[in-house]
Design an enzyme around this catalytic site. Structure first.
Site, PDB file in Angstrom:
ATOM      1  N   GLU A 107       0.794  -1.219   0.000  1.00  0.00           N
ATOM      2  CA  GLU A 107       0.000   0.000   0.000  1.00  0.00           C
ATOM      3  C   GLU A 107       0.832   1.278   0.000  1.00  0.00           C
ATOM      4  O   GLU A 107       0.411   2.282  -0.574  1.00  0.00           O
ATOM      5  CB  GLU A 107      -0.936   0.008   1.228  1.00  0.00           C
ATOM      6  CG  GLU A 107      -2.035  -1.018   1.191  1.00  0.00           C
ATOM      7  CD  GLU A 107      -3.151  -0.622   0.232  1.00  0.00           C
ATOM      8  OE1 GLU A 107      -3.070   0.471  -0.362  1.00  0.00           O
ATOM      9  OE2 GLU A 107      -4.078  -1.417   0.052  1.00  0.00           O
TER      10      GLU A 107
ATOM     11  N   SER B 168     -30.458 -31.715  51.147  1.00  0.00           N
ATOM     12  CA  SER B 168     -29.611 -32.263  52.214  1.00  0.00           C
ATOM     13  C   SER B 168     -28.161 -31.778  52.168  1.00  0.00           C
ATOM     14  O   SER B 168     -27.341 -32.258  52.942  1.00  0.00           O
ATOM     15  CB  SER B 168     -29.614 -33.798  52.127  1.00  0.00           C
ATOM     16  OG  SER B 168     -30.900 -34.309  52.385  1.00  0.00           O
TER      17      SER B 168
END
Length: 677
Positions: A83, A339
């Site tokens: 680029e 329990s």
């Protein structure tokens, strides 16, 4: 004269040039830059920095924050080479590139290459501008020049890496690598890097999940250019050209969704969770519910009880609005623990010297005032050891111990463990020992973390960097905690589970609404809850059948073998019942001296508080237990003396209240208040 004129002209030109330069500089310096910060996706990381979950920004885009050091160096080289190869040398605009682009456009009649630098592209991305109009191009040039004056090259490149479009709702290189490759951009193949370089030029028409041929062709052009530029060698280029194009997007991570939502709400970004374990347990949760209906839910919580850090948290089998109410985090929902509180009851009894694992206790029908509890199966086992009573999860022995400890003291211990129990009506009774209160799975795991931590409270933490610490008084002594762990580790595992002496306890709440399993070894503590999120019953559901197998599966995913439990403390008393001190051989409770003996007489009929009708002025009375002969009294006056019969007759004077008393030969008595109609 001519020379003088030339000098004046030169001076004037220099002045004009300097003035123009100053004006240009002022124009650039006066540039109002667009915002350099943009909303990025909220991210929640695990303890190792692995992404657990990310969220889109307000406009629905994925924009994950990216830094230079988090991106593959080869990709950066390829991006600059393709680029803007003079990126680190120009000041925002590359005249050579612009002249080349103009020349190619004039000679070939079309745009062959662009003249925009990476800085100009960044300027366009910051303003979401266009490149085709002169006004837009001029604005890009001005912003690019201003950016170069105010930011470093790496800072400009970082802006590009965060803003570049990659198709659809993907912005930034991290979002792209997550979506297309399912990984972070730190390590990329040359083919992956080349595709990422090509995509921002035409992000929609080159999307690999929709336009694979266009994506492959664009990638090939980048690879060829990189070969010519010397960024790639022949072998690397050939390999890159043959690598498959990704056919579809990878989903963004969405692990621990309930906890991630909580973290984002509290602005927390790193958790104590382990992403690998979390993923495994979320899969396990879904598998565990297969074939069990579409409305059953599950929750799993794993913690390291040596540090208090939560390592995995599964709030439901799937994070969605379905029949299971998957959006509800069941690790934080109030449920009845069944329990599972019994180990705390027994541990407190051990700690207070009321009992020992080898102490004998009676499991027989017992009334505690108006409260007459039953065992879950309706059966009674008579006299047995405390150890066995806990392993069998019998209710009567647990209530006897709770009565001796005191419900208020049990509630206090729960709060010391860091729990926030909710008691219906606000006043705790004996029923809390059997699950008559509301707690969360997180509460229960925190309680068991304290049991595993030698009886010292161990608050749980989920925010990375938090210090759990240890607060408040101990739950119980290390000796009592070891007794509990030793008893629970002797419980038989579920069918097909390893016999690895995992200390665990199951529980089932009243009406089969909740199935629980909690367990620990020398390092980890795990809690599993299963039930319906709306609290409706699950017929036939038991903690031992539903939740316990999942508990053992969880431990198998944490590590290949259990961490051994702690060795018995020096003060632990590991002897048989016969070798125990006399007071510990049989449980009698705190008020044993004031309790009447088992075989003391009792008025069997009429029962205390009853209303009866006299049959022709006569009332039959009966005595149970005791040793004959018996003496009966009515309102303090004897009416039967030294009778060996267990049934006598009282002649009555009519309606009214009568106090009946019976005394056996040993002087033991019983009484009953009745009303005669």
């Amino acid at each position: 004269m001519i020379r003088r004129h030339a000098l004046l002209t030169l001076a004037l030109l220099l002045f004009i040039t300097a003035a123009a330069r100053d004006a240009f500089d002022d124009w650039i310096d006066a540039t109002v830059l667009p915002s350099l910060t943009a909303e990025t996706s909220a991210e929640v990381m695990d303890r190792n920095g692995t992404l657990l979950r990310a969220y889109t920004v307000a406009d629905g885009r994925w924009r994950l924050r990216t830094t230079m050091d988090g991106v593959d160096a080869t990709y950066i080289k390829m991006l600059i080479a393709y680029e803007d190869k003079r990126f680190y040398r120009h000041t925002g605009v590359d005249p050579v590139a612009m002249l080349r682009a103009a020349y190619q456009a004039l000679t070939q009649g079309k745009i062959v290459s662009g003249g925009s630098t990476l800085t100009m592209q960044t300027a366009r991305l910051l303003e979401d501008g266009t490149t085709g109009k002169w006004a837009g191009k001029l604005r890009q040039i001005r912003v690019a020049l201003a950016l170069e004056r105010r930011l470093s090259k790496d800072e400009i490149l970082t802006l590009y890496l965060n803003r570049a479009p990659f198709g659809g709702n993907l912005e930034g290189v991290r979002a792209a690598t997550r979506a297309y490759f399912g990984k972070e951009p730190r390590r990329l193949t040359p083919a992956q890097a080349a595709l990422l370089v090509a995509l921002p030029q035409a992000p929609e028409t080159r999307r690999p999940d929709r336009h694979r041929d266009a994506a492959r062709a664009a990638r090939a052009r980048v690879v060829d250019r990189m070969l010519s530029a010397g960024v790639l060698d022949e072998d690397m280029a050939q390999t890159a050209q043959s690598e498959p194009i990704p056919a579809q997007k990878h989903p963004f991570p969405a692990l621990a969704p309930h906890m991630a939502d909580r973290a984002v709400a509290e602005n927390v970004h790193q958790l104590t969770l382990d992403a690998t374990l979390q993923r495994q347990l979320e899969t396990l949760a879904a598998v565990a519910l297969q074939g069990k209906g579409d409305d059953l839910s599950i929750a799993i919580l794993v913690a390291d009880h040596t540090t208090g850090e939560i390592l995995a948290s599964v709030g439901s089998a799937a994070y969605r609005a379905d029949n299971r109410l998957g959006f509800v985090d069941m690790t934080r929902a109030l449920r009845s623990p069944g329990s599972t509180l019994k180990p705390l009851v027994y541990g407190m009894a051990f700690d207070q010297g009321l009992a020992h694992p080898e102490t004998l206790i009676d499991d027989v029908p017992t009334a505690f005032g108006a409260y007459v509890p039953q065992n879950f199966d309706g059966k009674f086992r008579g006299t047995l050891r405390i150890r066995r009573a806990l392993q069998m999860s019998l209710n009567i022995p647990a209530i006897k111990l709770t009565e001796a400890i005191g419900p208020a003291n049990l509630m206090s211990a729960l709060r010391r463990a860091g729990m926030d129990p909710v008691v219906p009506g606000g006043k705790p009774g004996l029923a809390i020992a059997l699950g008559g209160l509301g707690v969360t799975l997180t509460d229960m795991v925190q309680l068991y973390a304290g049991l595993a931590n030698s009886g010292k409270p161990r608050p749980l933490v989920w925010k990375s960097g938090s210090n759990a610490g240890q607060t408040g008084r101990d739950l119980m002594s290390p000796v009592a905690a070891w007794y509990v762990a030793d008893i629970l580790s002797g419980l038989a595992p579920p069918p097909n589970a390893p016999r690895n002496r995992l200390a665990y306890k199951t529980g089932t709440s009243y009406g089969h609404r909740d199935a629980w399993a909690l367990g620990f070894d020398g390092q980890h503590v795990v809690g599993v809850w299963m039930g319906r999120a709306d609290g409706t019953p699950v017929p036939g559901a038991f903690g031992g059948d539903l939740a316990a197998p999942v508990l053992f599966e969880v431990f198998s995913r944490i590590k290949p073998a259990l961490t051994p439990l702690a060795l018995p403390p020096p003060a632990a008393l590991t002897v048989s019942n016969a070798e125990l001190p006399q007071p510990l051989q049989r449980f009698r409770g705190r008020n044993a001296l004031f309790e009447k003996p088992k075989d003391a007489p009792t008025v069997a009929f009429p029962p205390d508080g009853s209303e009866v009708e006299a049959d022709g002025g006569f009332l039959v009375v009966k005595v149970r237990d005791g040793v004959a002969p018996f003496t009966w009294l009515a309102n303090g006056k004897p009416f039967a003396v030294a009778t060996y019969e267990r049934q006598s007759v009282l002649e009555t004077d009519g309606a009214g209240f009568i106090t009946l008393s019976v005394i056996d030969v040993k002087g033991r008595s019983a009484r009953a208040e009745i009303r005669l109609d």
